[in-house]
Structures are given as C-alpha cells and as structure tokens.
Design a protein around this motif. Sequence first.
Motif, PDB file in Angstrom:
ATOM      1  N   ASN A  62     -12.936   0.016  -8.198  1.00  0.00           N
ATOM      2  CA  ASN A  62     -11.713   0.439  -8.891  1.00  0.00           C
ATOM      3  C   ASN A  62     -10.684   0.829  -7.827  1.00  0.00           C
ATOM      4  OD1 ASN A  62      -9.813   1.311 -10.718  1.00  0.00           O
ATOM      5  ND2 ASN A  62     -10.813   3.277 -11.118  1.00  0.00           N
ATOM      6  N   LEU A  63     -10.051  -0.175  -7.258  1.00  0.00           N
ATOM      7  CA  LEU A  63      -9.154   0.057  -6.132  1.00  0.00           C
ATOM      8  C   LEU A  63      -7.879   0.759  -6.588  1.00  0.00           C
ATOM      9  CD1 LEU A  63      -9.440  -3.353  -4.233  1.00  0.00           C
ATOM     10  CD2 LEU A  63     -10.596  -1.199  -3.718  1.00  0.00           C
ATOM     11  N   GLN A  64      -7.511   1.807  -5.855  1.00  0.00           N
ATOM     12  CA  GLN A  64      -6.265   2.514  -6.089  1.00  0.00           C
ATOM     13  C   GLN A  64      -5.224   2.069  -5.051  1.00  0.00           C
ATOM     14  OE1 GLN A  64      -6.070   4.591  -8.885  1.00  0.00           O
ATOM     15  NE2 GLN A  64      -8.066   3.589  -9.176  1.00  0.00           N
ATOM     16  N   VAL A  65      -4.004   2.542  -5.237  1.00  0.00           N
ATOM     17  CA  VAL A  65      -2.921   2.161  -4.338  1.00  0.00           C
ATOM     18  C   VAL A  65      -3.266   2.499  -2.889  1.00  0.00           C
ATOM     19  CG1 VAL A  65      -0.540   2.684  -3.699  1.00  0.00           C
ATOM     20  CG2 VAL A  65      -1.111   2.293  -6.093  1.00  0.00           C
ATOM     21  N   GLU A  66      -3.851   3.674  -2.671  1.00  0.00           N
ATOM     22  CA  GLU A  66      -4.190   4.089  -1.306  1.00  0.00           C
ATOM     23  C   GLU A  66      -5.239   3.165  -0.694  1.00  0.00           C
ATOM     24  OE1 GLU A  66      -4.388   5.957  -3.984  1.00  0.00           O
ATOM     25  OE2 GLU A  66      -2.611   7.244  -3.774  1.00  0.00           O
ATOM     26  N   ASP A  67      -6.217   2.727  -1.543  1.00  0.00           N
ATOM     27  CA  ASP A  67      -7.260   1.815  -1.059  1.00  0.00           C
ATOM     28  C   ASP A  67      -6.669   0.477  -0.634  1.00  0.00           C
ATOM     29  OD1 ASP A  67      -9.213   3.747  -1.815  1.00  0.00           O
ATOM     30  OD2 ASP A  67      -9.139   2.998  -3.874  1.00  0.00           O
ATOM     31  N   ILE A  68      -5.743  -0.025  -1.447  1.00  0.00           N
ATOM     32  CA  ILE A  68      -5.129  -1.318  -1.150  1.00  0.00           C
ATOM     33  C   ILE A  68      -4.343  -1.248   0.154  1.00  0.00           C
ATOM     34  CG2 ILE A  68      -3.300  -2.886  -1.935  1.00  0.00           C
ATOM     35  CD1 ILE A  68      -4.415  -2.542  -4.746  1.00  0.00           C
ATOM     36  N   LYS A  69      -3.665  -0.144   0.373  1.00  0.00           N
ATOM     37  CA  LYS A  69      -2.892   0.014   1.603  1.00  0.00           C
ATOM     38  C   LYS A  69      -3.813   0.002   2.823  1.00  0.00           C
ATOM     39  CE  LYS A  69       0.744   2.816   3.705  1.00  0.00           C
ATOM     40  NZ  LYS A  69       1.624   3.993   3.545  1.00  0.00           N
ATOM     41  N   LYS A  70      -4.944   0.681   2.722  1.00  0.00           N
ATOM     42  CA  LYS A  70      -5.889   0.718   3.848  1.00  0.00           C
ATOM     43  C   LYS A  70      -6.476  -0.666   4.117  1.00  0.00           C
ATOM     44  CE  LYS A  70      -7.259   5.557   3.247  1.00  0.00           C
ATOM     45  NZ  LYS A  70      -8.365   6.484   2.854  1.00  0.00           N
ATOM     46  N   ILE A  71      -6.803  -1.400   3.041  1.00  0.00           N
ATOM     47  CA  ILE A  71      -7.354  -2.742   3.209  1.00  0.00           C
ATOM     48  C   ILE A  71      -6.339  -3.655   3.890  1.00  0.00           C
ATOM     49  CG2 ILE A  71      -8.144  -4.796   1.969  1.00  0.00           C
ATOM     50  CD1 ILE A  71      -9.284  -2.868  -0.175  1.00  0.00           C
ATOM     51  N   GLU A  72      -5.082  -3.526   3.480  1.00  0.00           N
ATOM     52  CA  GLU A  72      -4.029  -4.349   4.066  1.00  0.00           C
ATOM     53  C   GLU A  72      -3.854  -4.003   5.544  1.00  0.00           C
ATOM     54  OE1 GLU A  72      -1.092  -7.282   4.349  1.00  0.00           O
ATOM     55  OE2 GLU A  72      -2.690  -6.919   2.881  1.00  0.00           O
ATOM     56  N   GLU A  73      -3.933  -2.745   5.877  1.00  0.00           N
ATOM     57  CA  GLU A  73      -3.801  -2.328   7.275  1.00  0.00           C
ATOM     58  C   GLU A  73      -4.910  -2.895   8.149  1.00  0.00           C
ATOM     59  OE1 GLU A  73      -3.740   1.881   6.794  1.00  0.00           O
ATOM     60  OE2 GLU A  73      -1.551   2.004   6.631  1.00  0.00           O
ATOM     61  N   SER A  74      -6.083  -3.157   7.534  1.00  0.00           N
ATOM     62  CA  SER A  74      -7.224  -3.680   8.300  1.00  0.00           C
ATOM     63  C   SER A  74      -7.179  -5.193   8.465  1.00  0.00           C
ATOM     64  CB  SER A  74      -8.532  -3.280   7.605  1.00  0.00           C
ATOM     65  OG  SER A  74      -8.663  -3.946   6.359  1.00  0.00           O
ATOM     66  N   ASN A  75      -6.188  -5.869   7.855  1.00  0.00           N
ATOM     67  CA  ASN A  75      -6.030  -7.337   7.936  1.00  0.00           C
ATOM     68  C   ASN A  75      -7.265  -8.086   7.448  1.00  0.00           C
ATOM     69  OD1 ASN A  75      -3.375  -7.453   8.980  1.00  0.00           O
ATOM     70  ND2 ASN A  75      -4.148  -6.956  11.022  1.00  0.00           N
ATOM     71  N   GLU A  76      -7.916  -7.546   6.410  1.00  0.00           N
ATOM     72  CA  GLU A  76      -9.124  -8.197   5.886  1.00  0.00           C
ATOM     73  C   GLU A  76      -8.798  -9.346   4.934  1.00  0.00           C
ATOM     74  OE1 GLU A  76     -12.359  -5.530   4.494  1.00  0.00           O
ATOM     75  OE2 GLU A  76     -10.932  -3.925   4.902  1.00  0.00           O
ATOM     76  N   ILE A  77      -7.637  -9.300   4.314  1.00  0.00           N
ATOM     77  CA  ILE A  77      -7.342 -10.183   3.188  1.00  0.00           C
ATOM     78  C   ILE A  77      -6.199 -11.139   3.533  1.00  0.00           C
ATOM     79  CG2 ILE A  77      -6.555 -10.253   0.776  1.00  0.00           C
ATOM     80  CD1 ILE A  77      -9.388  -9.158   1.177  1.00  0.00           C
TER      81      ILE A  77
END
Length: 853
Positions: A582-597
Amino acid sequence: MIKNYVGGLKRNLNVKNLSSSFSKVVVSNGYKINYVQFPSRNYSTRSTVVQLLNNIGSKREVEQYLKYFTSVSQQQFAVIKVGGAIITQQLPELASCLAFLYHVGLYPIVLHGTGPQINELLENEGVEPEYIDGIRVTDGKTMEVVRSCFLEQNLKLVTALEKMGVHARPITAGVFNADYLDKDKYQLVGKINSVNKSPVEASIEAGYLPILTSLAETPSGQLLNVNADVAAGELAREFEPLKIVYLNEKGGIINGESGEKISAINLDEEYEDLLKQSWVKYGTKLKIKEIHDLLQHLPRSSSVAIINVDDLQKELFTDSGAGTLIRRGYKLINRNSLTEFGNPDLLRSALLRDPEIKSGKLSVASYLKILENSSFKSYGDEPLEVLAIVIDKNENQSIDIPKLDKFLSSKNGWLNNVTDNIFNSIKKDFNQLYWIVNENDSNLPWYFSKSDGSFSKNGEILFWYGIEDTETISQLIKSFDQGSSSSLSNTKESGVFSSPVQRRGLHTRSLHTTKNPNPPVIEATNDKRSKVALIGARGYTGQNLIKLIDNHPKLDLKYVSSRELNGQKLQGYNKDNIVYSNLQVEDIKKIEESNEIEMWVMALPNGVCKPFVEAIESVKNSKSKIIDLSADYRFDTTGEWVYGLPELQSRSQIQQAKKISNPGCYATAGQVAIAPMIPYITSTPSIFGISGYSGAGTKPSPKNDIKYLSNNLIPYSLTDHIHEKEMSKHLGHQVAFMPHVAQWFQGISHTISIPIEKGSLSSREIRNIYQERYQGEKLITISGEAPVVRDISGKHGVVVGAFAVNSNEDRLVIVATIDNLLKGAATQCLQNINLALGYGEYDGIPTDVVIRG
C-alpha cells in the motif's frame, strides 16, 4: 460579372440563448461577439467558446491557432497592453474578450494604462498636466493621483473578469524595477532596468490571469511612473510571447494619405520606406520605431498587433486578422529564372510541399523542366516559408492571362501572414490573374477573399481577379470546364491547388487523406530490461495489465500497490514472487530517488493520482516515465502530457514523452471510427455506445449488478459524459455520445451516425478511405460487415465496419467494437509503455488474438 461566395464568409451571427452555461449573451453581428458572461471554467464552457470562435473564422483557423498558442508555455502566449480609455469606455467588451481566451485555456499577461482617467482626476484636483517630450512630469501630487487611479482601474477590470467566471489577480507592484529617468527633469518617472517574473508566473501557475499596472519601483521602494507602452515592451522582452497586442480606439495604424487601416507591416521589407512617408510622424513614427526595436530582440515568430478590443478574437484566431499586424518577417525576393535561386535544395524543399509532387504524380525535376520552358516570376521570403510561382506565358496555355501556378506555404507562413505579403506583392505586378483550388483545400475562404469571381466544377474551383470583360471570363470558364484547352488539369502542370479532372462516371470529388500519416513503429531500440510499478492494481484493467507484463520479454513488475489487497500475494504473475503493498506518497518519492523504476503506471480512479505524480516529479533529475490510466490528464493544456492513442496521435511524441495519458475505452473506439471522416462531416456525429458491465468497475452499483442487468439495458450520463468531451477535444470536432451498460462482461459496441455532404461518397469509397488510413495498423481491422461485440471480447484491437450510406446519401452509419479492458485500457497502456521505453510497439501483445480482417 460572375461572382461566388463560400457559405459562411458573410456572417450575421445571432447567439441568443445559445447555452444554459451562459448567464448573459448579447446579440452579436458580423465578426464581433460583444459581451459574453461565463459562470465557471469547465470543458463544456470551453467547447461552447470554441464553437463561438468558429463563427469568427473557419474551424481550421481556430484549431490551428489554438494549437499554435498552446504549443508554448502559458506565459508565452501573449502580452496585451490595454489603453486606459478602453477600461472606461469598453470594459464589458474587454472583459468578454479576455474571458474567451481564459475559457479556452489561454493566459495572456494583461497590462493596462490609465492616462485619460489621470488627466480627469488631476483637472478635478486643480492640477495642470505637464509634459516634456511627450512624457508626463510626475511630481508628488501627480504620483498620488496616478497611484490611486491605477489601483481603481485595476480593480475595475479584475472585478469585471471575476463576474464572468474568470480568476484574475491584481498585480499592482513588484514586477518592474526602475531607476529615475531624469529626476530633475521628469521627477517621479522611471526607466525600467529589470523585470521580476515571479508574481506573473505564480499567478498563471495558480490559474489566474495576471492584471498588471505600469508602476515601477526603485531599490528603496519609491514608486515611479512608467509609460504603459514601454512597460509592455519590457514584459515582452522578458517573456518572449508569440503575440504582443496593443488595444486602442483606432484599431490599428491608419495610413495618413488614404485614410485606410494598414493590415500588415513586414519590417524587414517595409521599415525604411515606411519611415520616409510624409504621414509617418510624431506618435506614429515613435510607435513604429519602438516596435521595430522590440522585435529585433524577439524570435521571428513573435509579432505585434495594434487592434480595437472588439476585434481581439478575430486578430488572434483568423488568417485575415483585424487590426495592424507588425512582424519582422523577411525581405521578399522575386526571381525570373531558375539560376536566380542561389540554394537549389531550398527550392526543392519548398516544392515538396506541393500535393502533386508529394503524391508522386509529378517529380521536382519534371516541374523545374516546365519552368525552364516558361516565362515565370516567383515570389518568396528568404527561407521560402512561402513560394508562389506565376506563369506569365506557357506553350500549353491558350488564354493570355497569367496563371498563379503554385502557392506553397508552410504552417508558419500562414500563421505569420507571409501569405498575405506574397499575394499583395503579386497583385502589384499582375493586374489580372487566375488560379485553381481543390474544393477541399482548408484555406479555401482565404482564396475567395483574394478573388473577384469564381466558378466551381468537378471538385475544383477556378478563381480570378482583375478580369472585367465578360467575354474573357466566359472563355476562361469554358477552358476550365473542358479541362484541356488551357491545360489547367494537365498532369504536366504543377497544379498545387488542383488534381486531375475526375473521369469516373459516379463521383467527381477527390478524396482526402489516403496513406497512413502516422505508420506503426515496430522495431525496438532498447535491448535492456525495465521495471514497472503499478499503482492501483485491484481493478480489472490492472489485472489485465499484469497478465500482459507477465508475457512481455523485457518488462518486469517491481511494485504493485493496492490498499485493499495489501500484504496478499500477487496472483497471475509468474516472473517473481510479488506481494501487494500500500504505497503512500512518501514511499513513491523514496522509490523514485533510488532510480529503481523505469515506468510508473497509475491505475487509479479519476481525481486520485495527482499527489503520486507530484511526488515522482518532485525528485530532482527524475528519470522514470509515467502513464496515467484515469481521465485526470486527458484534457491537459500545459503540453506536459501526451495523449497516448498511437494510431491517431504522433508516435514520435509518445516515444519522447515523460508523461502519457492513456485514452478511455469508449473514446478510443469512437475516435478510431470517426477520425478518417473528419474532412467530410457536415454536422455533429451521434454515437450510441453499449459496454459490458466490467466498464463500471469493481465498486458495486446498478451498472454492474448482474441481476439488475439481466434482460436489461441501462442508459446513463446521456449528455456531457467524460468520454464525449474527450472525443470532442482530441478529434477537434464536437460529437454527441449516449452510453449504455448491457448484461455481458466485457466488450463495447458503438453505432455511429455521421452526417456527410449529400452525394459526396459511396460506401465503397468510404471503406477504401479507412483501409488506406489504417494500413499497417496491427490493432485496427476494417470490415465490410458490421462487427459484433461477442467477437471482440478478449481481443486486442478495434474493428470498424458496416459503412452504410442512406438512400438520401447524406448520412453514414459505422459500427465499431473494442474490448474495454484490453485495447480500451491495458493493451493500449502496453503499446504506450513499449513506445516510451524503446521496445517494439506490439511486444508482449499476443498476436494470435489480434483481430484480423
């Protein structure tokens, strides 16, 4: 004298009770729409405004200019300088004009003066206005009046706009920084040294029209008076808008000798001679010089228009314009032989715009050979945005009247009025001329406006000017009618306006578009694997997309987010063991910062995904791309989102896009079915659409209640449905859509009634148009029969068929089917992912279940 007019050129528009969305509409005649009041800004209002604009100019013109103006950032559309007298005398008209622009998504930067009002107030205060060299001397008392007057007039305009449903923001300070122009001589008068863009940009970003005064400030905060024309020029230098508009009472620059309004000034061609004219003096000379200096620092696409407020829409949205248009342009060059063209490649590029050459009926070399054996004169600007060729004498011509053999213009040539400059130059050299235009030419009204008379036959129109002798006109028409003696339809000639005379017995009308202008992209340019995050995977579309990605050779799911299924194992995906989160806005920001997607897919309900998109965009140097399956960005006017319907939109734009809006299911089938007929439609097409209940989603409602649907058909949202608006926007033509839900699970059927010109096309011709338009499209099938919905369920495409023309030959009925969960959603999403990430467009789409003809 034989005279023809295109229907609609002589307009007498009456718009009483046009729409319930208007609280006040005043009768308007001719080209002027004087006073329209809007309650709110929505798509329905925008659509109505566009329809009103279509009564000012042609639909082609309005769409062309809207696209042109929305091609740049919003603050680069226009700077409009409003004379103070207009606020006093024409406030309703001014507010109405600005409301029109606002309601079609355009944000002009408005700056107003207040000269007449200041003089009146000073007179009431017993202060005599003092001027030196045309500049108002501004002492402390005068500045008090100036400031008070500016605030009052600014508030008047803002209030008038707000009453029309326009969000407007008064900006009375903080934009112009200045030094004293000459403190001893002029006192509190400023010379602008810099412009602070922030207040203007913030206003537009928030959706408000910025309304500015020309008051400036010193670094210490002292207010200084600045000429409004000068302030508008400084704004233009900073924002580099496409248009700089000066609204005044005269409506343009008046020729002091003839008393006529000058329609256009091409500075590179006319500036020096213009300043030598005896009537160009005082304020007129100063204004022309200031505009000349201003445009030297702006792109050549920028222009200045001096117009009356009543003519603002006509100036902005028609080729003919209304006031005086001033642009840098280029010097016009005349040539009488091929050797005078210094750059043969430039000439070849211009000639390649010719439809006959583009179609392969005539080669450039063959046409150049014709010119070698002819007496001709060519006209063009330096970059040959426009090329006109007049053949004075030709061995194939039996009539001793010059022929305008070619008139080739780029889009910029039309938009920047180079076409008018060229034609005016031709008229100076030739007092008689004729030319031929295909009746389907989108610029037909322009050609009518340049002619004295016309004659139409066999899908072509003969135009002429300067021929008064009826015997000569009759001979010209006879030659045109026979199609041989004057070689007007001879394929050896250029005929940029004409196509060969039709010799088939049934139809004499040449057909529009044939070859697919946007062929499929199949070859992959990316051999690396990419990771996808799917936000909102619980619905039917999400489930189908998961299956498609599971079979894709290069895509892998990394995250699948669903609030209801959080913690459960993802079913139907075999490449990896994925658990719903259940990804929240903060989770999405962290994932984007990690360049995983590499690709984010938003499969969320309408109105939900904006915070997630903003979280991704907030990451500095974000490299991933986004596809939104909701309707949230299908009506984007910022230019940041690309509408992802590959068969109709530019595939190259989808490839380069960072953010893609996935079209709706009803809208995809409707647009595919209607698009090839756009050139032939005479009124509003009606779409009777029926969807299976999966289209109603998973949330319980009567529209997906199987018991309620049993032996039943449910109509809903019969006007203004979101897909009606979507189709109308992207087709550039209003449609009427009536959706229904039936008892089957998946699949959509559209029955579409399209009004067409009586006797224009046969059923066979229409089918050929569709087959050629969609040639090579693997996901579109053209059938002679009406497709049925049971055959489309589970298939990855659109089927269009039936092509029934009524006995009166003025109505076409088409049937289109689509699987709403696949090509209507998940399959289309995968097409867009493939294009955006550099894979083959159809990678991962099972070709064994693609509909085939």
